[in-house]
Design an enzyme around this catalytic site. Structure first.
Site, PDB file in Angstrom:
ATOM      1  CB  CYS A  32      41.221  32.973  40.857  1.00 40.78           C
ATOM      2  SG  CYS A  32      41.161  34.314  39.651  1.00 40.78           S
ATOM      3  CG  HIS A  68      35.187  36.312  43.096  1.00 41.08           C
ATOM      4  ND1 HIS A  68      35.841  36.858  42.015  1.00 41.08           N
ATOM      5  CD2 HIS A  68      34.231  37.228  43.452  1.00 41.08           C
ATOM      6  CE1 HIS A  68      35.319  38.041  41.723  1.00 41.08           C
ATOM      7  NE2 HIS A  68      34.338  38.292  42.579  1.00 41.08           N
TER       8      HIS A  68
END
Length: 301
Positions: free
Chosen positions: A166, A124
């Site tokens: 991301c 992430h």
């Protein structure tokens, strides 16, 4: 070609979840002449080893969503790197301290007989940071131990970082266009006298992000992430015949044209696109020339 497959599950987001020419007439140049290196065009790939490839795979987190599908990414990229003769070291679900310690430890190794270094991180992320199992760390922590004088045995050698995460919360809706025509179907450096010269501290560094700054990055829970799967496919098909930047342009092309999000229950997230981002400070052309096969090493935290 759009990869949309109900049976493969809906796509997911990796959210929270980096001188001017010397002028002989200038005072600086006349007082501090700069030794000019021989301007070879290709990186030296005659070393004994290809080099170390670190693969940090994060699936499980203390307080964030599980990244289903990243195990496929891990296995696929490790297979490709092994085929390209890297010494592959795999690290699953490390905490922040162990990630940073591992990077530091590897930077202190002797890479004199290696062509290059590769680091792959799948996790992430947010703008400017990547997550370990328990906490986040600045993305530049990945390479700070390898640039400049921090790792002398890698000076002048390519250091490549591939980051699947991301980088923000924007969606890329894509733009429609009509092609003007139908789309088509589918070195060795010589040894010269040693000259001491200066190069920029950030030279020979390449960072490829899975997405542009500020945007989400997509992953399918069964097929894997768009970026890593595109990277694997491009390296498998062309890794031994094309130079590095041509290969990575191919990765961007595959990611941009072959993938589109499939989230039919959420119009805001459905039919989105993604484009990787390459930040290159390479100074020469690099090829994955043939080497003696290495061994995969798995490290467990």
């Amino acid at each position: 070609m759009e990869k949309e497959n109900d049976s493969a599950g809906e796509d997911e987001l990796d959210v929270l979840g980096f001188g001017s020419k010397s002028n002989s007439s200038s005072k600086l140049s006349s007082e501090r002449p700069v030794s000019r290196p021989t301007l070879e065009e290709y990186y030296d790939t005659t070393n004994k080893r290809r080099g170390v490839a670190l693969v940090f795979c994060h699936m499980n987190f203390n307080s964030m969503a599980k990244r289903n599908g990243t195990d496929k990414d891990r296995d696929d990229i490790c297979s490709i790197l092994y085929d390209l003769d890297f010494d592959v070291r795999v690290f699953d679900d490390l905490n922040r301290q162990r990630v940073l310690e591992t990077l530091k430890e590897v930077s202190q190794e002797d890479h004199s007989d290696s062509d290059c270094l590769v680091v792959v991180v799948m996790s992430h992320g947010e703008q400017g940071v990547v997550y370990a199992r328990d906490n986040k760390y600045n993305v530049d922590s990945l390479w700070k131990n390898f640039v400049g004088n921090a790792c002398p045995s890698l000076i002048g050698k390519p250091k490549m970082f591939f980051i699947q995460a991301c980088r923000g919360e924007q969606f890329d809706q894509g733009v429609q266009f009509r092609p003007l025509k139908a789309a088509p179907k589918d070195m060795v450096d010589s040894k010269k006298d040693q000259v001491v010269f200066s190069i920029p501290a950030m030279a020979d560094l390449l960072v490829m992000y899975s997405t542009f700054e500020g945007y989400y990055s997509w992953r399918n829970p069964r097929q894997g992430s768009w970026f890593i799967q595109s990277l694997c496919k491009e390296l498998k098909e062309n890794g031994k015949v094309r130079d590095l930047l041509t290969l990575l342009t191919g990765v961007s092309r595959r990611t941009a044209y072959e993938w589109q999000s499939f989230v039919p229950h959420d119009e805001r997230m459905d039919a989105m696109k993604q484009i990787p981002c390459i930040v290159s400070m390479l100074t020469k052309t690099f090829y994955f020339t043939k080497k003696t096969r290495s061994k995969v090493v798995t490290a467990i935290d």
